[in-house]
Design a protein around this motif. Structure first.
Motif, PDB file in Angstrom:
ATOM      1  N   ARG A  28       0.810  -1.218   0.000  1.00 35.39           N
ATOM      2  CA  ARG A  28       0.000   0.000   0.000  1.00 35.39           C
ATOM      3  C   ARG A  28       0.844   1.268   0.000  1.00 35.39           C
ATOM      4  O   ARG A  28       0.560   2.208  -0.738  1.00 35.39           O
ATOM      5  CB  ARG A  28      -0.942   0.001   1.204  1.00 35.39           C
ATOM      6  CG  ARG A  28      -2.106  -0.972   1.074  1.00 35.39           C
ATOM      7  CD  ARG A  28      -3.053  -0.514  -0.021  1.00 35.39           C
ATOM      8  NE  ARG A  28      -4.200  -1.406  -0.139  1.00 35.39           N
ATOM      9  CZ  ARG A  28      -4.342  -2.325  -1.085  1.00 35.39           C
ATOM     10  NH1 ARG A  28      -3.389  -2.494  -1.983  1.00 35.39           N
ATOM     11  NH2 ARG A  28      -5.418  -3.086  -1.134  1.00 35.39           N
ATOM     12  N   VAL A  29       1.864   1.309   0.834  1.00 35.52           N
ATOM     13  CA  VAL A  29       2.658   2.533   0.941  1.00 35.52           C
ATOM     14  C   VAL A  29       3.632   2.657  -0.220  1.00 35.52           C
ATOM     15  O   VAL A  29       3.743   3.705  -0.853  1.00 35.52           O
ATOM     16  CB  VAL A  29       3.408   2.571   2.293  1.00 35.52           C
ATOM     17  CG1 VAL A  29       4.296   3.814   2.369  1.00 35.52           C
ATOM     18  CG2 VAL A  29       2.418   2.566   3.453  1.00 35.52           C
ATOM     19  N   LEU A  30       4.339   1.564  -0.528  1.00 33.22           N
ATOM     20  CA  LEU A  30       5.362   1.608  -1.578  1.00 33.22           C
ATOM     21  C   LEU A  30       4.859   1.162  -2.945  1.00 33.22           C
ATOM     22  O   LEU A  30       5.556   1.342  -3.938  1.00 33.22           O
ATOM     23  CB  LEU A  30       6.546   0.723  -1.181  1.00 33.22           C
ATOM     24  CG  LEU A  30       7.607   1.333  -0.270  1.00 33.22           C
ATOM     25  CD1 LEU A  30       8.654   0.288   0.065  1.00 33.22           C
ATOM     26  CD2 LEU A  30       8.264   2.545  -0.909  1.00 33.22           C
ATOM     27  N   LEU A 159       7.129  10.344   5.482  1.00 29.80           N
ATOM     28  CA  LEU A 159       6.362  11.125   4.504  1.00 29.80           C
ATOM     29  C   LEU A 159       6.997  11.023   3.113  1.00 29.80           C
ATOM     30  O   LEU A 159       6.283  10.933   2.105  1.00 29.80           O
ATOM     31  CB  LEU A 159       6.290  12.586   4.947  1.00 29.80           C
ATOM     32  CG  LEU A 159       5.448  12.860   6.201  1.00 29.80           C
ATOM     33  CD1 LEU A 159       5.591  14.314   6.633  1.00 29.80           C
ATOM     34  CD2 LEU A 159       3.975  12.542   5.946  1.00 29.80           C
ATOM     35  N   ALA A 160       8.332  11.032   3.076  1.00 30.42           N
ATOM     36  CA  ALA A 160       9.006  10.852   1.792  1.00 30.42           C
ATOM     37  C   ALA A 160       8.738   9.457   1.233  1.00 30.42           C
ATOM     38  O   ALA A 160       8.564   9.280   0.019  1.00 30.42           O
ATOM     39  CB  ALA A 160      10.515  11.068   1.970  1.00 30.42           C
ATOM     40  N   LEU A 161       8.677   8.471   2.113  1.00 31.03           N
ATOM     41  CA  LEU A 161       8.371   7.100   1.700  1.00 31.03           C
ATOM     42  C   LEU A 161       6.975   7.017   1.096  1.00 31.03           C
ATOM     43  O   LEU A 161       6.763   6.408   0.043  1.00 31.03           O
ATOM     44  CB  LEU A 161       8.484   6.180   2.911  1.00 31.03           C
ATOM     45  CG  LEU A 161       8.358   4.678   2.666  1.00 31.03           C
ATOM     46  CD1 LEU A 161       9.604   4.149   1.992  1.00 31.03           C
ATOM     47  CD2 LEU A 161       8.138   3.957   3.993  1.00 31.03           C
ATOM     48  N   ARG A 162       6.021   7.648   1.739  1.00 30.89           N
ATOM     49  CA  ARG A 162       4.643   7.639   1.237  1.00 30.89           C
ATOM     50  C   ARG A 162       4.532   8.388  -0.080  1.00 30.89           C
ATOM     51  O   ARG A 162       3.822   7.954  -0.995  1.00 30.89           O
ATOM     52  CB  ARG A 162       3.714   8.252   2.285  1.00 30.89           C
ATOM     53  CG  ARG A 162       3.601   7.425   3.559  1.00 30.89           C
ATOM     54  CD  ARG A 162       3.053   8.204   4.723  1.00 30.89           C
ATOM     55  NE  ARG A 162       1.682   8.648   4.483  1.00 30.89           N
ATOM     56  CZ  ARG A 162       1.009   9.422   5.320  1.00 30.89           C
ATOM     57  NH1 ARG A 162       1.575   9.864   6.431  1.00 30.89           N
ATOM     58  NH2 ARG A 162      -0.233   9.769   5.036  1.00 30.89           N
ATOM     59  N   GLY A 165       5.893   6.223  -2.913  1.00 26.17           N
ATOM     60  CA  GLY A 165       4.991   5.172  -3.344  1.00 26.17           C
ATOM     61  C   GLY A 165       3.754   5.690  -4.046  1.00 26.17           C
ATOM     62  O   GLY A 165       3.239   5.062  -4.974  1.00 26.17           O
ATOM     63  N   GLU A 166       3.278   6.869  -3.632  1.00 22.86           N
ATOM     64  CA  GLU A 166       2.047   7.426  -4.200  1.00 22.86           C
ATOM     65  C   GLU A 166       2.282   8.051  -5.565  1.00 22.86           C
ATOM     66  O   GLU A 166       1.516   7.839  -6.505  1.00 22.86           O
ATOM     67  CB  GLU A 166       1.483   8.476  -3.235  1.00 22.86           C
ATOM     68  CG  GLU A 166       0.158   9.082  -3.661  1.00 22.86           C
ATOM     69  CD  GLU A 166      -0.983   8.113  -3.598  1.00 22.86           C
ATOM     70  OE1 GLU A 166      -1.971   8.290  -4.353  1.00 22.86           O
ATOM     71  OE2 GLU A 166      -0.887   7.146  -2.803  1.00 22.86           O
ATOM     72  N   ASN A 167       3.346   8.839  -5.680  1.00 24.38           N
ATOM     73  CA  ASN A 167       3.621   9.532  -6.934  1.00 24.38           C
ATOM     74  C   ASN A 167       5.138   9.709  -7.078  1.00 24.38           C
ATOM     75  O   ASN A 167       5.693  10.721  -6.651  1.00 24.38           O
ATOM     76  CB  ASN A 167       2.915  10.890  -6.963  1.00 24.38           C
ATOM     77  CG  ASN A 167       2.909  11.513  -8.339  1.00 24.38           C
ATOM     78  OD1 ASN A 167       3.825  11.304  -9.130  1.00 24.38           O
ATOM     79  ND2 ASN A 167       1.879  12.293  -8.630  1.00 24.38           N
ATOM     80  N   MET A 181      14.187   5.252  -0.809  1.00 24.09           N
ATOM     81  CA  MET A 181      12.945   5.046  -0.073  1.00 24.09           C
ATOM     82  C   MET A 181      12.436   3.616  -0.242  1.00 24.09           C
ATOM     83  O   MET A 181      11.900   3.014   0.691  1.00 24.09           O
ATOM     84  CB  MET A 181      11.880   6.037  -0.547  1.00 24.09           C
ATOM     85  CG  MET A 181      12.146   7.478  -0.160  1.00 24.09           C
ATOM     86  SD  MET A 181      12.238   7.730   1.626  1.00 24.09           S
ATOM     87  CE  MET A 181      14.022   7.867   1.863  1.00 24.09           C
ATOM     88  N   THR A 182      12.602   3.054  -1.435  1.00 26.82           N
ATOM     89  CA  THR A 182      12.213   1.662  -1.662  1.00 26.82           C
ATOM     90  C   THR A 182      13.008   0.723  -0.776  1.00 26.82           C
ATOM     91  O   THR A 182      12.456  -0.205  -0.166  1.00 26.82           O
ATOM     92  CB  THR A 182      12.407   1.279  -3.143  1.00 26.82           C
ATOM     93  OG1 THR A 182      11.578   2.109  -3.962  1.00 26.82           O
ATOM     94  CG2 THR A 182      12.039  -0.173  -3.381  1.00 26.82           C
ATOM     95  N   ILE A 183      14.307   0.968  -0.677  1.00 28.89           N
ATOM     96  CA  ILE A 183      15.163   0.121   0.163  1.00 28.89           C
ATOM     97  C   ILE A 183      14.767   0.248   1.630  1.00 28.89           C
ATOM     98  O   ILE A 183      14.654  -0.758   2.354  1.00 28.89           O
ATOM     99  CB  ILE A 183      16.638   0.497  -0.049  1.00 28.89           C
ATOM    100  CG1 ILE A 183      17.080   0.099  -1.459  1.00 28.89           C
ATOM    101  CG2 ILE A 183      17.516  -0.177   0.993  1.00 28.89           C
ATOM    102  CD1 ILE A 183      18.488   0.527  -1.803  1.00 28.89           C
ATOM    103  N   VAL A 184      14.532   1.478   2.093  1.00 29.72           N
ATOM    104  CA  VAL A 184      14.146   1.684   3.493  1.00 29.72           C
ATOM    105  C   VAL A 184      12.813   0.998   3.789  1.00 29.72           C
ATOM    106  O   VAL A 184      12.663   0.284   4.790  1.00 29.72           O
ATOM    107  CB  VAL A 184      14.064   3.192   3.807  1.00 29.72           C
ATOM    108  CG1 VAL A 184      13.429   3.420   5.179  1.00 29.72           C
ATOM    109  CG2 VAL A 184      15.443   3.824   3.764  1.00 29.72           C
TER     110      VAL A 184
END
Length: 310
Positions: A28-30, A159-162, A165-167, A181-184
């Motif tokens: 969902r997030v990523l 927030l950067a992670l979200r 994943g969102e845009n 962010m994908t790795i984290v």
């Protein structure tokens, strides 16, 4: 359903709520369809079991199992980010490799923990809840992880992670490193799954190389049931839905297997699982569609007053 079956279902639901939280972060997030969980779950169990058998403190052994899951998620994400392997394929490759790695870690197909000290042992001496002692401990751990995920997704990194994943395009324009962010996110996601595997091995008293079969289905089922009940807009409600969804899912399975008049037997578990997941998806889609259909009807029933001219 007997008290033993009920406590076992709730215990399993609380365990797999950690898997659902991990699946929530990846799916969902990523927006990363991750099949690594089918390998990182038994990896966490295997690493923890081997550590306990060799005399390591159970709490430290649980941390080792969690870190093992983090490493599995890191490998999947690194294959995707560094070598541009399709995310789904990267997860499959890691999952397949982990089967052999888990055999290497344990040295045999399974390890028994009966008679060994686990993280539940000291609580069994302090708490006097009988069958519910393990469930009480798992409830505290599940809630702690839920609030940790809520907190993390509210930080600047979260927030950067979200956003990634969102845009991803917008996130890149805001100087967000989508690969990092994908790795984290994948590392944290599979760390939760590894923790679930570590706790599962200690609560059930065994670590087996085949523990991970169907783990992703269970996590997705819990996630979808939670979203059907609580929605997925707000993070706090989405993570809470993961906990409730996992417990309800295991209760559905236990109730179906306990209903003798239905003629369902233990070998029908996969069939029951598929039916529960299909029903959850259908209800989730119906809920989403009805939400969009309901709003125009409400607007027609309660029209907005038009501003008067002049």
């Amino acid at each position: 359903m007997s008290a033993l079956a009920l406590s076992g279902a709730i215990e399993a639901g609380l365990l797999f709520s950690l898997v659902a939280l991990g699946v929530y972060l990846s799916f969902r997030v990523l927006s990363f369809p991750d099949l690594t969980v089918d390998g990182s779950f038994p990896l966490g169990a295997a690493a923890t079991a081997v550590a306990i058998v060799h005399g390591i403190n159970p709490f430290l052994a649980t941390a080792i199992g969690t870190l093992s899951g983090c490493c599995a998620g890191f490998v999947s994400a690194y294959l995707n980010v560094r070598f541009k392997i399709l995310n789904l394929l990267a997860g499959i490759l890691t999952m397949v490799a982990l089967y052999s790695i888990n055999l290497r870690v344990m040295g045999r197909p399974n390890i028994s923990l009966y008679g060994e000290e686990t993280i539940f042992t000291p609580f069994a001496e302090i708490l006097d809840f009988g069958l519910w002692t393990t469930s009480a401990v798992l409830l505290v751990i599940a809630l702690a992880m839920k609030f940790f995920v809520d907190w993390f997704l509210g930080t600047q990194v979260g927030l950067a992670l979200r956003a990634s994943g969102e845009n991803p395009v917008m996130a890149r324009a805001q100087s967000v490193d989508n690969g990092r962010m994908t790795i984290v996110g994948m590392t944290l996601s599979n760390g939760l799954v590894g923790l679930a595997g570590a706790l599962f091995a200690q609560s059930q008293g065994v670590a087996d190389v085949s523990l991970g079969i169907g783990t992703i289905v269970t996590g997705l089922a819990a996630l979808i049931i939670g979203e059907t009940l609580f929605g997925s807009i707000k993070v706090a409600w989405a993570t809470f839905g993961c906990l409730i969804g996992a417990v309800l899912y295991r209760l559905f399975i236990a109730a179906a297997l306990s209903a003798g008049f239905l003629g369902i037997q233990a070998q029908d578990l996969n069939l029951v699982t598929a039916i529960v997941v299909a029903v959850a998806v259908i209800l989730s889609q119906a809920r989403r569609n009805s939400r969009f259909k309901l709003w125009p009807r409400l607007r027609r029933l309660f029209p907005q007053p038009q501003p008067q001219k002049g």
